[in-house]
Motif scaffolding. Sequence first.
Motif, PDB file in Angstrom:
ATOM      1  N   ILE A 235     -54.673  28.066 -18.343  1.00 50.50           N
ATOM      2  CA  ILE A 235     -53.480  27.227 -18.504  1.00 50.50           C
ATOM      3  C   ILE A 235     -53.885  25.815 -18.921  1.00 50.50           C
ATOM      4  O   ILE A 235     -53.300  25.233 -19.848  1.00 50.50           O
ATOM      5  CB  ILE A 235     -52.666  27.195 -17.197  1.00 50.50           C
ATOM      6  CG1 ILE A 235     -52.096  28.585 -16.879  1.00 50.50           C
ATOM      7  CG2 ILE A 235     -51.531  26.170 -17.299  1.00 50.50           C
ATOM      8  CD1 ILE A 235     -51.527  28.712 -15.479  1.00 50.50           C
ATOM      9  N   ARG A 236     -54.883  25.273 -18.272  1.00 49.18           N
ATOM     10  CA  ARG A 236     -55.348  23.914 -18.596  1.00 49.18           C
ATOM     11  C   ARG A 236     -55.895  23.839 -20.017  1.00 49.18           C
ATOM     12  O   ARG A 236     -55.611  22.887 -20.759  1.00 49.18           O
ATOM     13  CB  ARG A 236     -56.410  23.467 -17.594  1.00 49.18           C
ATOM     14  CG  ARG A 236     -55.872  23.212 -16.204  1.00 49.18           C
ATOM     15  CD  ARG A 236     -56.965  22.705 -15.276  1.00 49.18           C
ATOM     16  NE  ARG A 236     -56.477  22.521 -13.918  1.00 49.18           N
ATOM     17  CZ  ARG A 236     -55.797  21.451 -13.510  1.00 49.18           C
ATOM     18  NH1 ARG A 236     -55.546  20.460 -14.365  1.00 49.18           N
ATOM     19  NH2 ARG A 236     -55.387  21.350 -12.257  1.00 49.18           N
ATOM     20  N   ARG A 237     -56.669  24.816 -20.405  1.00 47.39           N
ATOM     21  CA  ARG A 237     -57.254  24.819 -21.757  1.00 47.39           C
ATOM     22  C   ARG A 237     -56.162  24.897 -22.829  1.00 47.39           C
ATOM     23  O   ARG A 237     -56.217  24.192 -23.845  1.00 47.39           O
ATOM     24  CB  ARG A 237     -58.223  25.987 -21.901  1.00 47.39           C
ATOM     25  CG  ARG A 237     -59.536  25.814 -21.143  1.00 47.39           C
ATOM     26  CD  ARG A 237     -60.328  27.107 -21.113  1.00 47.39           C
ATOM     27  NE  ARG A 237     -60.531  27.658 -22.471  1.00 47.39           N
ATOM     28  CZ  ARG A 237     -60.881  28.911 -22.720  1.00 47.39           C
ATOM     29  NH1 ARG A 237     -61.045  29.775 -21.713  1.00 47.39           N
ATOM     30  NH2 ARG A 237     -61.063  29.312 -23.969  1.00 47.39           N
ATOM     31  N   ALA A 238     -55.172  25.757 -22.604  1.00 48.26           N
ATOM     32  CA  ALA A 238     -54.090  25.889 -23.573  1.00 48.26           C
ATOM     33  C   ALA A 238     -53.260  24.618 -23.635  1.00 48.26           C
ATOM     34  O   ALA A 238     -52.905  24.131 -24.722  1.00 48.26           O
ATOM     35  CB  ALA A 238     -53.206  27.076 -23.204  1.00 48.26           C
ATOM     36  N   HIS A 239     -52.976  24.058 -22.483  1.00 49.42           N
ATOM     37  CA  HIS A 239     -52.131  22.864 -22.385  1.00 49.42           C
ATOM     38  C   HIS A 239     -52.779  21.657 -23.072  1.00 49.42           C
ATOM     39  O   HIS A 239     -52.066  20.762 -23.555  1.00 49.42           O
ATOM     40  CB  HIS A 239     -51.865  22.559 -20.911  1.00 49.42           C
ATOM     41  CG  HIS A 239     -50.769  21.573 -20.667  1.00 49.42           C
ATOM     42  ND1 HIS A 239     -49.433  21.865 -20.851  1.00 49.42           N
ATOM     43  CD2 HIS A 239     -50.807  20.277 -20.248  1.00 49.42           C
ATOM     44  CE1 HIS A 239     -48.697  20.815 -20.550  1.00 49.42           C
ATOM     45  NE2 HIS A 239     -49.507  19.835 -20.184  1.00 49.42           N
ATOM     46  N   ALA A 240     -54.098  21.637 -23.115  1.00 55.75           N
ATOM     47  CA  ALA A 240     -54.803  20.534 -23.769  1.00 55.75           C
ATOM     48  C   ALA A 240     -54.612  20.564 -25.284  1.00 55.75           C
ATOM     49  O   ALA A 240     -54.715  19.526 -25.949  1.00 55.75           O
ATOM     50  CB  ALA A 240     -56.292  20.605 -23.434  1.00 55.75           C
ATOM     51  N   VAL A 241     -54.315  21.732 -25.824  1.00 59.83           N
ATOM     52  CA  VAL A 241     -54.084  21.872 -27.265  1.00 59.83           C
ATOM     53  C   VAL A 241     -52.613  21.735 -27.604  1.00 59.83           C
ATOM     54  O   VAL A 241     -52.231  21.081 -28.579  1.00 59.83           O
ATOM     55  CB  VAL A 241     -54.605  23.241 -27.764  1.00 59.83           C
ATOM     56  CG1 VAL A 241     -54.306  23.425 -29.257  1.00 59.83           C
ATOM     57  CG2 VAL A 241     -56.104  23.368 -27.508  1.00 59.83           C
ATOM     58  N   LEU A 242     -51.770  22.367 -26.787  1.00 61.58           N
ATOM     59  CA  LEU A 242     -50.329  22.389 -27.022  1.00 61.58           C
ATOM     60  C   LEU A 242     -49.631  22.460 -25.668  1.00 61.58           C
ATOM     61  O   LEU A 242     -49.960  23.325 -24.854  1.00 61.58           O
ATOM     62  CB  LEU A 242     -49.949  23.622 -27.857  1.00 61.58           C
ATOM     63  CG  LEU A 242     -48.467  23.852 -28.122  1.00 61.58           C
ATOM     64  CD1 LEU A 242     -47.890  22.755 -29.010  1.00 61.58           C
ATOM     65  CD2 LEU A 242     -48.253  25.226 -28.769  1.00 61.58           C
ATOM     66  N   PRO A 243     -48.683  21.568 -25.387  1.00 63.53           N
ATOM     67  CA  PRO A 243     -48.000  21.613 -24.090  1.00 63.53           C
ATOM     68  C   PRO A 243     -47.433  22.994 -23.797  1.00 63.53           C
ATOM     69  O   PRO A 243     -46.733  23.585 -24.620  1.00 63.53           O
ATOM     70  CB  PRO A 243     -46.898  20.570 -24.243  1.00 63.53           C
ATOM     71  CG  PRO A 243     -47.457  19.589 -25.226  1.00 63.53           C
ATOM     72  CD  PRO A 243     -48.227  20.432 -26.214  1.00 63.53           C
TER      73      PRO A 243
END
Length: 388
Positions: free
Chosen positions: A219-227
């Motif tokens: 979740i953190r990795r994805a959120h760093a690219v796109l909310p």
Amino acid sequence: MQSPDAPQGVGLSRRNFMGKSALLGASLALAPALLAACSEQPKTDGTAGSQTPPPAKGTASMKTRKLGKLEVSELGAGCMSISANYGPPADKKQGIQVLRTAHDNGVRFFDTAEVYGPHTSEELVGEALAPFRDHVIIASKFGFDVEAGKGGLNSRPEHIRKVVEGSLKRLRTDRIDLYYQHRVDPNVPIEEVAGVIKDLIQQGKVLHFGLSEANAQTIRRAHAVLPVAAVQTEYSFMERDVEKNGVLATCEELGIGFVPWGPVGMGYLTGKITASTPFDPQKDLRSGFDRFSPAAIAANKPIVDLLAQFAAKESITPAQLSLAWLLAQKPFIVPIPGTRNPAHLSENLAAVTVQLTPADLQELDTAFAKLKVHGGRMNAAQMKIVQS
């Protein structure tokens, strides 16, 4: 008195509850071949829930909540079980009527996926919601290799770009409000997946990004690219892994909404499923789930009894109590109970008028802490690709 949307839920007045308005909901799931999701009331002969009053027209009882920046009704409608995975598909007219009745009663959030059916759930949702498409939020999912017919995972960029076109066509729309990766693909970095969804958002084909059954690190990795607007994972009174593995805490920290599938234990928490309840291995995904083995169903009966006793004291049903309990946990939680049964729809949506006090929640949690949950939540093959 605290607001019903406060983190620990609240309010009073449940005694005269049964005369209030109601509605539908639904849940999440997976491919018949591999995964599963949503929860709905168990299939019955149509008499279960028949004492529940019909839903009143209007939306006075249905409030809204935020999934990231996306505003939705506080209860959504899980659409999987209407078309697949909980026995034979419902009659098309019945399915359309249930979804439109949900809309009439304030539901503005509808959850489906390309793998449900496959494809037939999206087609049903598209037809049912077409008359008021601009006034509802549609969530769908990608991530299975449906065309291969084996239920395997596939989140390769070129595959996502291809399948979104099919979903848009079946949903009769030019954009998908919330597009989830249905299961994390270990062969494709989540950063690549987020990058593709970012492109689709720029093209206007997708509006918000979601993840299903992802762990906190993903979740953190994805959120760093796109909310990430929302994370969808099984969560109910009896299934609380997300409270322990950091997923719910991560969502709260990052401002991500949380959508529980299986909010009524895939029907088990209603109290209408027993160790002798049959599950068709060809048509009902629950037939392969550890918790739906006769032994686990019998062993978990004390949990059902706990809910039934508390619900009876408050003149509500165990299903309504289960949904109200989830709503009371965090203000960013939006359950998606699913059903094809109009009476169950009415019963489920009446849960929004149930306001549990801190004392109620403490009483329930203290009693639950003394019990043990038996059986894994899915089978071994499915759990291998569940990240949480």
